[in-house]
Write a protein that holds these residues in place. Sequence first.
Motif, PDB file in Angstrom:
ATOM      1  N   ILE A   1       1.389   9.024  -5.985  1.00 61.51           N
ATOM      2  CA  ILE A   1       1.804  10.415  -5.806  1.00 61.51           C
ATOM      3  C   ILE A   1       2.813  10.814  -6.877  1.00 61.51           C
TER       4      ILE A   1
ATOM      5  N   ILE B   1      10.205   4.615   0.737  1.00 62.85           N
ATOM      6  CA  ILE B   1       9.478   5.573   1.566  1.00 62.85           C
ATOM      7  C   ILE B   1      10.208   6.909   1.587  1.00 62.85           C
ATOM      8  N   ALA B   2      11.541   6.843   1.591  1.00 64.68           N
ATOM      9  CA  ALA B   2      12.312   8.086   1.535  1.00 64.68           C
ATOM     10  C   ALA B   2      12.000   8.829   0.237  1.00 64.68           C
TER      11      ALA B   2
ATOM     12  N   PRO C   1       4.515  17.810  -4.353  1.00 65.10           N
ATOM     13  CA  PRO C   1       3.406  16.901  -4.034  1.00 65.10           C
ATOM     14  C   PRO C   1       2.460  16.665  -5.204  1.00 65.10           C
TER      15      PRO C   1
ATOM     16  N   GLU D   1      12.867  -1.159   1.653  1.00 64.49           N
ATOM     17  CA  GLU D   1      11.585  -0.503   1.873  1.00 64.49           C
ATOM     18  C   GLU D   1      11.764   0.944   2.321  1.00 64.49           C
ATOM     19  N   ALA D   2      12.802   1.152   3.164  1.00 62.34           N
ATOM     20  CA  ALA D   2      13.074   2.506   3.639  1.00 62.34           C
ATOM     21  C   ALA D   2      13.384   3.425   2.465  1.00 62.34           C
TER      22      ALA D   2
ATOM     23  N   TYR E   1      -1.708  13.413   2.902  1.00 59.25           N
ATOM     24  CA  TYR E   1      -0.263  13.520   2.738  1.00 59.25           C
ATOM     25  C   TYR E   1       0.419  13.549   4.098  1.00 59.25           C
TER      26      TYR E   1
ATOM     27  N   ILE F   1      10.191   3.989   8.235  1.00 63.18           N
ATOM     28  CA  ILE F   1      11.635   4.104   7.999  1.00 63.18           C
ATOM     29  C   ILE F   1      12.391   3.757   9.287  1.00 63.18           C
TER      30      ILE F   1
ATOM     31  N   LEU G   1      -1.667  12.222  -8.161  1.00 65.71           N
ATOM     32  CA  LEU G   1      -2.824  11.507  -7.630  1.00 65.71           C
ATOM     33  C   LEU G   1      -3.996  11.578  -8.612  1.00 65.71           C
TER      34      LEU G   1
ATOM     35  N   MET H   1       0.247  10.010   5.537  1.00 61.91           N
ATOM     36  CA  MET H   1       1.168   9.112   4.861  1.00 61.91           C
ATOM     37  C   MET H   1       2.616   9.439   5.209  1.00 61.91           C
TER      38      MET H   1
ATOM     39  N   PHE I   1       1.058   3.868  -2.943  1.00 64.14           N
ATOM     40  CA  PHE I   1       0.762   5.282  -2.706  1.00 64.14           C
ATOM     41  C   PHE I   1       1.892   6.156  -3.237  1.00 64.14           C
TER      42      PHE I   1
ATOM     43  N   LEU J   1       8.683  10.519   0.751  1.00 61.77           N
ATOM     44  CA  LEU J   1       8.786  11.733   1.553  1.00 61.77           C
ATOM     45  C   LEU J   1       9.401  12.858   0.727  1.00 61.77           C
TER      46      LEU J   1
ATOM     47  N   LEU K   1       6.806  14.247  -1.537  1.00 60.41           N
ATOM     48  CA  LEU K   1       5.800  15.005  -0.794  1.00 60.41           C
ATOM     49  C   LEU K   1       6.344  16.373  -0.400  1.00 60.41           C
ATOM     50  N   PHE K   2       7.641  16.401  -0.019  1.00 57.34           N
ATOM     51  CA  PHE K   2       8.220  17.664   0.441  1.00 57.34           C
ATOM     52  C   PHE K   2       8.456  18.616  -0.730  1.00 57.34           C
TER      53      PHE K   2
ATOM     54  N   TYR L   1      17.170  -2.395   3.830  1.00 54.87           N
ATOM     55  CA  TYR L   1      16.773  -0.995   3.748  1.00 54.87           C
ATOM     56  C   TYR L   1      15.903  -0.707   2.527  1.00 54.87           C
TER      57      TYR L   1
ATOM     58  N   ALA M   1       0.840  -1.195   0.000  1.00 53.48           N
ATOM     59  CA  ALA M   1       0.000   0.000   0.000  1.00 53.48           C
ATOM     60  C   ALA M   1       0.876   1.245   0.000  1.00 53.48           C
ATOM     61  N   ILE M   2       1.937   1.227   0.820  1.00 58.94           N
ATOM     62  CA  ILE M   2       2.802   2.405   0.901  1.00 58.94           C
ATOM     63  C   ILE M   2       3.487   2.649  -0.441  1.00 58.94           C
TER      64      ILE M   2
ATOM     65  N   ARG N   1      12.207   0.001   9.845  1.00 58.10           N
ATOM     66  CA  ARG N   1      13.074  -0.747   8.929  1.00 58.10           C
ATOM     67  C   ARG N   1      14.544  -0.574   9.295  1.00 58.10           C
TER      68      ARG N   1
END
Lengths: 286, 357
Positions: A222, A260-261, A271, A256-257, B142, B153, A226, B145, A218, A264, A267-268, A254, A214-215, B156
Motif C-alpha cells: 500500500i 500496523i499503525a 490510500p 508489530e503494532a 482496505y 494492534i 498497490l 485489512m 501489505f 492504518l 489507509l486513512f 509493540y 502478510a500484514i 499486541r
Amino acid sequence: MAGITYGTIYAIVAIGFNIIYNATGIINFAQGEFVMLGGMTAVTLNQFIPLPLAILAAVVITTIVGAFIEIVFIRWLHKPSVLRMVIITIGISILIRETALHIWGESVKALPYFTGSSGSSINLGGVYISSQILWVVGIGALVVAALGAFFNLTMLGRQMRACAANRDAARLCGIDAGNMVTLSFMVSAAIGALGGCIICPITYVQYDSGTPLAIKGFTVAILGGLGNSTAAVGAGMILGILESFSIMVLPTAYKEAISIAILLAILFVKPSGIFGSAEAARLKEF
Amino acid sequence: MARRYLPVAAFAGLIVAIQLATFFTGTAFHLTQLTMTAYYSLVIVGLCMLIGYAGQISLGHAGFFAIGGYVTAFLTTFNLKLHPGVFVSLLSKSGMLVARPDAYGGSLLTVHPWLACAAAILLTVVIAYLVGGPVLKLKGHYLAMATLGFGIIVYRMVLGTGFLGAADGISDVPGFPLPAGLAITGNSSARVSNYYLAWGLVILGMALLLNLVHSRVGRALAAVHGAEDAAGAMGIPTARYKLNTFVLSAVFASLAGVLLTHYNGGIGPSEAGVMKSVRYVAIVAIGGMANLWGALSMSLVLNYLSLRGYFGTYDDAVFGVILLLIMLFAPDGLLRRHLLSDLKRAVSRNPAEEEAS
C-alpha cells in the motif's frame, strides 16, 4: 542494517501481493503463508539433501501449492465480489497454517547460515556485517531484477502484463487469461518461498509466522501504491528502517503494532500510497 | 408484531428446554459451556447486524471483546490500597470502590464491577467512534485489512503490556453482583441462574436488534447494503448509519467481554487473537449473513461444540474450512431460502462456460 534486511523481505512479500493483484484484482491474504511454507519445507528437506537443493525443492513445492490453490479455490469462481475473495483467501491462509501446525508442530525452526555461521561476519570497508544479510539483500535484488526482466522481456511476462492491463483485450489477442492467473499465483508463491528460505536463518520460522509478514507486506504494497512493484522495494526499506528505529524508542513487543499503525495511517490519509497517484488509484477496483 | 416476537418466545422455550433436559439427565455441567456460548452469541448477533445489515465487514471484533474484558478485569483486580491519593479516597467516599479479601488473606480495594463495566463500555464507544470514523470510509480489501490491523494492534498491546498480565492475562476477577442476590460468577452453585441470566441477556439483545431491523433505521441500512450511492442520493446519511451500527456492534462485543470475564474469573490474550475475530465472521457467514436467527442458532451449536472440545486440535481449522466452504459455494450464507437452487447454479457453472462468457 537490520532495517534493510527486514525491508527486503517485506518488499518480496509486497511484490508477491502485487503480482496477484495485477493479474486478478484481488489481495491474496495467504501470501505470508507461502513464505512460511517455503522456509518450513526447506528446513525439513535440508535434513536429507544439501542446502541449495533443499531451497530449490522448497521453492518448487510451494509453487505447486500455489498453482493447486488457484486451480481448486479461485479458478472456477464466476466474477466473485471483493469481500468474498478476501474471506476465501483468509480461509486458505488458515487452512495452510493449520496444516503446517499438524505437520511441523509448534516448534521454531531455522536453516543454517548459507555461508559462515551466525557468529562470523564480513568486513566491508570497516563495517562488520553478517554474511546472511548480504545473501538476503543480494538475492532480494536478484529477484527484483529477474522479475523485471521476466515482465518486460519474455513473451509470458508480457502476456501477464497484458492481462493485468485489460483482460478482455488480452483474451481477444488469444491469451489464455485463466492460465495467466494460475501463473501469477505460481510466481508469487515461488518468490514468497524463496524469501522464506533466505530470511529464515535470521528470523527463524514457525507455523504461524506467515500472518505478521502478510500484514507488513501489505503495508509495504500500500505504501508503495498497490500494484507498483518497483515502489514496493523503496517502501519495504522505509518500513524496515522505521521499524528498527521504533525498537529504540518503544518496547520490542509493540514492534508489530507500530507497522500496523503505519498501515492504518496510510489507509486513512493517502490510500493510493506515497509513490502512487490518487487519480490512478481511483480507477482501480478495490 | 406477534410474528416478530414468536421466534423470540420459541427461542426462550428452547433455552428452558435445554436446561430442563440437563436437569433431568443429570448433565448440568453442560450449562457452563452453554453460558459461555451465550456471551459469544452476543458478539455474533452484534456482528451480524454490522456485516449482514450494514454490509461492512469487521475482522477485528475480538479486539472490542478484549477491550471490554481487559478494562473490567484490570479495574476489578487492581489494588487501589497500594496507591492511596485524593482521587482514590474520593471514589471510596462515593461508594464506587469495594473491599474484598484476596487469595492470600490480605485485603483488596478495587473499583466496583458496575463502575468498571461502565468504564469498559465507555472506552469501547470512544474507541469505536475514533476507529470507525476513518475505517468505514474504506471499502473491500482496505476495510478488511484495516479492521484486521485494529484487531492485531489490540492483541499486541495486551500481549506486550505488563500491567495487563502480558501472555498470562488477568485472573482472580471477582463475580459481577446483580440485584436480588444474583451474581455473574463461575461458581457451580450459581450455574443455573447464570445460564438464564446470560441467555436472558442474549434474548434481550435479539429483541433490540430485531426491532432495529424492522424500524426506519433498519430499512435505511438495508438500502445502504443494497446500493450505497443510491441510498445516499435518497437522503440517507449513510456514513452516520454505518458508524452507529459499527459502534453498536462494538458495544455488544465489549459487554460480552465484560460479562464473560466476570463469569470465567479472568481473561487472556487469546481472546483478542485474529482467529477469534475470524471465527465470529465465520459463524455470521454460515448463519446466512443477514439472518440474525441463523447467526444465533449457528453460534449456539458451533460455540458449544468448540467449547466442549469436540474439534480437538482442529478447532481453528474447522472454522477456517467452514468459512472457505461457505464463501466458495454459498457466498450469501448458508441458512436462507433459495439455498438449493443457488447451490445447483454454483456447481453446474463449469470453467468452460466461464471462459466462454
